[in-house]
Design a protein around this motif. Structure first.
Motif, PDB file in Angstrom:
ATOM      1  N   ARG A  89       5.159  -2.461  -1.854  1.00  0.00           N
ATOM      2  CA  ARG A  89       5.308  -3.906  -1.962  1.00  0.00           C
ATOM      3  C   ARG A  89       4.258  -4.608  -1.096  1.00  0.00           C
ATOM      4  O   ARG A  89       3.714  -4.000  -0.167  1.00  0.00           O
ATOM      5  N   PRO A  90       3.988  -5.890  -1.344  1.00  0.00           N
ATOM      6  CA  PRO A  90       3.040  -6.615  -0.503  1.00  0.00           C
ATOM      7  C   PRO A  90       3.391  -6.511   0.976  1.00  0.00           C
ATOM      8  O   PRO A  90       4.547  -6.674   1.372  1.00  0.00           O
ATOM      9  N   GLY A  91       2.384  -6.207   1.771  1.00  0.00           N
ATOM     10  CA  GLY A  91       2.561  -6.038   3.210  1.00  0.00           C
ATOM     11  C   GLY A  91       2.751  -4.596   3.635  1.00  0.00           C
ATOM     12  O   GLY A  91       2.525  -4.261   4.806  1.00  0.00           O
ATOM     13  N   VAL A  92       3.173  -3.725   2.727  1.00  0.00           N
ATOM     14  CA  VAL A  92       3.350  -2.310   3.071  1.00  0.00           C
ATOM     15  C   VAL A  92       1.992  -1.690   3.385  1.00  0.00           C
ATOM     16  O   VAL A  92       1.000  -1.946   2.701  1.00  0.00           O
ATOM     17  N   ARG A  93       1.967  -0.886   4.422  1.00  0.00           N
ATOM     18  CA  ARG A  93       0.737  -0.179   4.803  1.00  0.00           C
ATOM     19  C   ARG A  93       0.849   1.265   4.312  1.00  0.00           C
ATOM     20  O   ARG A  93       1.875   1.901   4.493  1.00  0.00           O
ATOM     21  N   ILE A  94      -0.219   1.742   3.691  1.00  0.00           N
ATOM     22  CA  ILE A  94      -0.214   3.066   3.065  1.00  0.00           C
ATOM     23  C   ILE A  94      -1.140   3.996   3.825  1.00  0.00           C
ATOM     24  O   ILE A  94      -2.288   3.645   4.128  1.00  0.00           O
ATOM     25  N   ARG A  95      -0.638   5.198   4.097  1.00  0.00           N
ATOM     26  CA  ARG A  95      -1.487   6.274   4.595  1.00  0.00           C
ATOM     27  C   ARG A  95      -1.462   7.392   3.556  1.00  0.00           C
ATOM     28  O   ARG A  95      -0.412   8.006   3.321  1.00  0.00           O
ATOM     29  N   PHE A  96      -2.596   7.614   2.923  1.00  0.00           N
ATOM     30  CA  PHE A  96      -2.710   8.714   1.975  1.00  0.00           C
ATOM     31  C   PHE A  96      -2.977  10.000   2.764  1.00  0.00           C
ATOM     32  O   PHE A  96      -3.792  10.005   3.690  1.00  0.00           O
ATOM     33  N   THR A  97      -2.299  11.068   2.397  1.00  0.00           N
ATOM     34  CA  THR A  97      -2.507  12.357   3.026  1.00  0.00           C
ATOM     35  C   THR A  97      -2.813  13.380   1.952  1.00  0.00           C
ATOM     36  O   THR A  97      -2.447  13.208   0.795  1.00  0.00           O
ATOM     37  N   ARG A 112      -5.331 -15.115  -5.226  1.00  0.00           N
ATOM     38  CA  ARG A 112      -5.834 -16.335  -4.590  1.00  0.00           C
ATOM     39  C   ARG A 112      -4.744 -17.372  -4.365  1.00  0.00           C
ATOM     40  O   ARG A 112      -5.044 -18.540  -4.091  1.00  0.00           O
ATOM     41  N   THR A 113      -3.493 -16.976  -4.476  1.00  0.00           N
ATOM     42  CA  THR A 113      -2.378 -17.907  -4.265  1.00  0.00           C
ATOM     43  C   THR A 113      -1.259 -17.229  -3.494  1.00  0.00           C
ATOM     44  O   THR A 113      -1.167 -15.997  -3.449  1.00  0.00           O
ATOM     45  N   VAL A 114      -0.404 -18.060  -2.912  1.00  0.00           N
ATOM     46  CA  VAL A 114       0.856 -17.602  -2.318  1.00  0.00           C
ATOM     47  C   VAL A 114       1.947 -18.526  -2.857  1.00  0.00           C
ATOM     48  O   VAL A 114       1.852 -19.752  -2.708  1.00  0.00           O
ATOM     49  N   LEU A 115       2.950 -17.944  -3.488  1.00  0.00           N
ATOM     50  CA  LEU A 115       4.084 -18.720  -3.990  1.00  0.00           C
ATOM     51  C   LEU A 115       5.240 -18.589  -3.008  1.00  0.00           C
ATOM     52  O   LEU A 115       5.660 -17.472  -2.690  1.00  0.00           O
ATOM     53  N   VAL A 116       5.732 -19.729  -2.532  1.00  0.00           N
ATOM     54  CA  VAL A 116       6.899 -19.737  -1.649  1.00  0.00           C
ATOM     55  C   VAL A 116       8.094 -20.188  -2.485  1.00  0.00           C
ATOM     56  O   VAL A 116       8.122 -21.308  -2.986  1.00  0.00           O
ATOM     57  N   VAL A 117       9.055 -19.291  -2.641  1.00  0.00           N
ATOM     58  CA  VAL A 117      10.241 -19.555  -3.458  1.00  0.00           C
ATOM     59  C   VAL A 117      11.358 -20.026  -2.541  1.00  0.00           C
ATOM     60  O   VAL A 117      11.605 -19.418  -1.488  1.00  0.00           O
ATOM     61  N   GLY A 148      16.471 -21.063   3.818  1.00  0.00           N
ATOM     62  CA  GLY A 148      16.215 -21.679   2.531  1.00  0.00           C
ATOM     63  C   GLY A 148      15.017 -21.118   1.799  1.00  0.00           C
ATOM     64  O   GLY A 148      14.868 -21.344   0.601  1.00  0.00           O
ATOM     65  N   VAL A 149      14.154 -20.420   2.508  1.00  0.00           N
ATOM     66  CA  VAL A 149      13.018 -19.769   1.847  1.00  0.00           C
ATOM     67  C   VAL A 149      13.483 -18.385   1.398  1.00  0.00           C
ATOM     68  O   VAL A 149      13.899 -17.558   2.207  1.00  0.00           O
ATOM     69  N   LEU A 150      13.414 -18.141   0.099  1.00  0.00           N
ATOM     70  CA  LEU A 150      13.931 -16.900  -0.470  1.00  0.00           C
ATOM     71  C   LEU A 150      12.886 -15.800  -0.565  1.00  0.00           C
ATOM     72  O   LEU A 150      13.204 -14.617  -0.459  1.00  0.00           O
ATOM     73  N   ASP A 151      11.620 -16.185  -0.779  1.00  0.00           N
ATOM     74  CA  ASP A 151      10.587 -15.172  -0.966  1.00  0.00           C
ATOM     75  C   ASP A 151       9.217 -15.794  -0.751  1.00  0.00           C
ATOM     76  O   ASP A 151       9.031 -17.001  -0.949  1.00  0.00           O
ATOM     77  N   VAL A 152       8.279 -14.958  -0.324  1.00  0.00           N
ATOM     78  CA  VAL A 152       6.880 -15.349  -0.188  1.00  0.00           C
ATOM     79  C   VAL A 152       6.089 -14.336  -1.010  1.00  0.00           C
ATOM     80  O   VAL A 152       6.082 -13.147  -0.692  1.00  0.00           O
ATOM     81  N   ALA A 162       0.511 -13.158   6.329  1.00  0.00           N
ATOM     82  CA  ALA A 162       0.871 -12.656   7.667  1.00  0.00           C
ATOM     83  C   ALA A 162       1.463 -13.766   8.532  1.00  0.00           C
ATOM     84  O   ALA A 162       2.417 -13.548   9.287  1.00  0.00           O
ATOM     85  N   ALA A 163       0.923 -14.984   8.409  1.00  0.00           N
ATOM     86  CA  ALA A 163       1.396 -16.110   9.228  1.00  0.00           C
ATOM     87  C   ALA A 163       2.769 -16.616   8.796  1.00  0.00           C
ATOM     88  O   ALA A 163       3.461 -17.280   9.578  1.00  0.00           O
ATOM     89  N   LEU A 164       3.170 -16.296   7.559  1.00  0.00           N
ATOM     90  CA  LEU A 164       4.462 -16.752   7.050  1.00  0.00           C
ATOM     91  C   LEU A 164       5.522 -15.649   7.129  1.00  0.00           C
ATOM     92  O   LEU A 164       6.463 -15.615   6.348  1.00  0.00           O
ATOM     93  N   ALA A 165       5.361 -14.766   8.100  1.00  0.00           N
ATOM     94  CA  ALA A 165       6.240 -13.592   8.202  1.00  0.00           C
ATOM     95  C   ALA A 165       7.663 -13.929   8.631  1.00  0.00           C
ATOM     96  O   ALA A 165       8.573 -13.119   8.441  1.00  0.00           O
ATOM     97  N   ASP A 166       7.883 -15.105   9.217  1.00  0.00           N
ATOM     98  CA  ASP A 166       9.215 -15.466   9.721  1.00  0.00           C
ATOM     99  C   ASP A 166       9.682 -16.751   9.025  1.00  0.00           C
ATOM    100  O   ASP A 166       9.627 -17.835   9.591  1.00  0.00           O
ATOM    101  N   PRO A 167      10.145 -16.653   7.778  1.00  0.00           N
ATOM    102  CA  PRO A 167      10.478 -17.862   7.013  1.00  0.00           C
ATOM    103  C   PRO A 167      11.732 -18.561   7.525  1.00  0.00           C
ATOM    104  O   PRO A 167      12.653 -17.916   8.033  1.00  0.00           O
TER     105      PRO A 167
END
Length: 202
Positions: free
Chosen positions: A191-199, A43-48, A34-38, A26-31
């Motif tokens: 995808r990571p970060g997407v919020r789901i509402r099941f109905t 237990r890890t976060v890969l910054v590409v 040069g940062v291509l992906d988070v 959440a804190a790395l939401a505004d890369p």
């Protein structure tokens, strides 16, 4: 937090647990440029990164300067997933949670789920519930085939099976929504970060 180089095009951040992963993601939401992906994991976060535009040292400094907030979760788009709650394990999940099948459905649809990370199969998103309370064990004997669209829970996570595959999660129901489609951009809906509402599907 421990930072490790991942070749010349990435920085791997090792963290204590999934809560720290979610807060850092959440804190790395505004890369920066040069940062291509988070890419979060359990237990890890890969910054590409693009080595032609930035360096691993600069990215490491950006990560260290981030200010994760305990309990924070990434705020991605919201996706509604209609579910036919006719899963083979609905009664077993109800017994594990100490409630009725109808109450399981009410709890499942009344909870917002956040995709924490992807894995196992293309388009399979491990979603965590707001507020917890879904620590249901996996099946003692996995199934050799779980159908595409199966909606399931296990080990505190929720998920939708993107395609038919073996699996040991507890099946609550099924959705007709295609959560993974190679002809779509992006192919993975959950995808990571997407919020789901099941109905409850009608």
């Amino acid at each position: 937090m421990r930072l490790l180089p991942s070749g010349d095009a990435g920085v791997l951040v090792e963290l204590a647990d999934l809560d720290e992963v979610l807060a850092l993601h959440a804190a790395l939401a505004d890369p920066p440029a040069g940062v291509l992906d988070v890419v979060p994991a359990a237990r890890t976060v890969l910054v590409v990164l693009d080595p032609g535009r930035t360096t691993t040292a600069a990215v490491a400094s950006w990560v260290r300067a981030a200010r994760p907030v305990a309990g924070a979760r990434p705020r991605g788009p919201e996706v509604e997933v209609p579910v036919h709650y006719d899963g083979a394990d609905l009664a077993d999940v109800a017994a594990a949670l100490g409630c009725s099948p109808a109450q399981v459905v009410a709890r499942h649809t009344g909870t917002v789920w956040t995709v924490a990370f992807g894995g196992f199969a293309p388009g399979f998103g491990y979603a965590v519930p707001d507020g917890g309370g879904w620590d249901v064990p996996r099946r003692s004997t996995p199934r050799t085939r779980v159908p595409a669209g199966a909606v399931a829970v296990a080990g505190g996570f929720g998920a939708v099976y993107p395609q038919a595959s073996p699996g040991g999660w507890q099946l609550l129901g099924r959705t007709d929504l295609a959560v993974f489609d190679v002809a779509r951009d992006p192919a993975a809906l959950l995808r990571p970060g997407v919020r789901i509402r099941f109905t409850e599907a009608r």
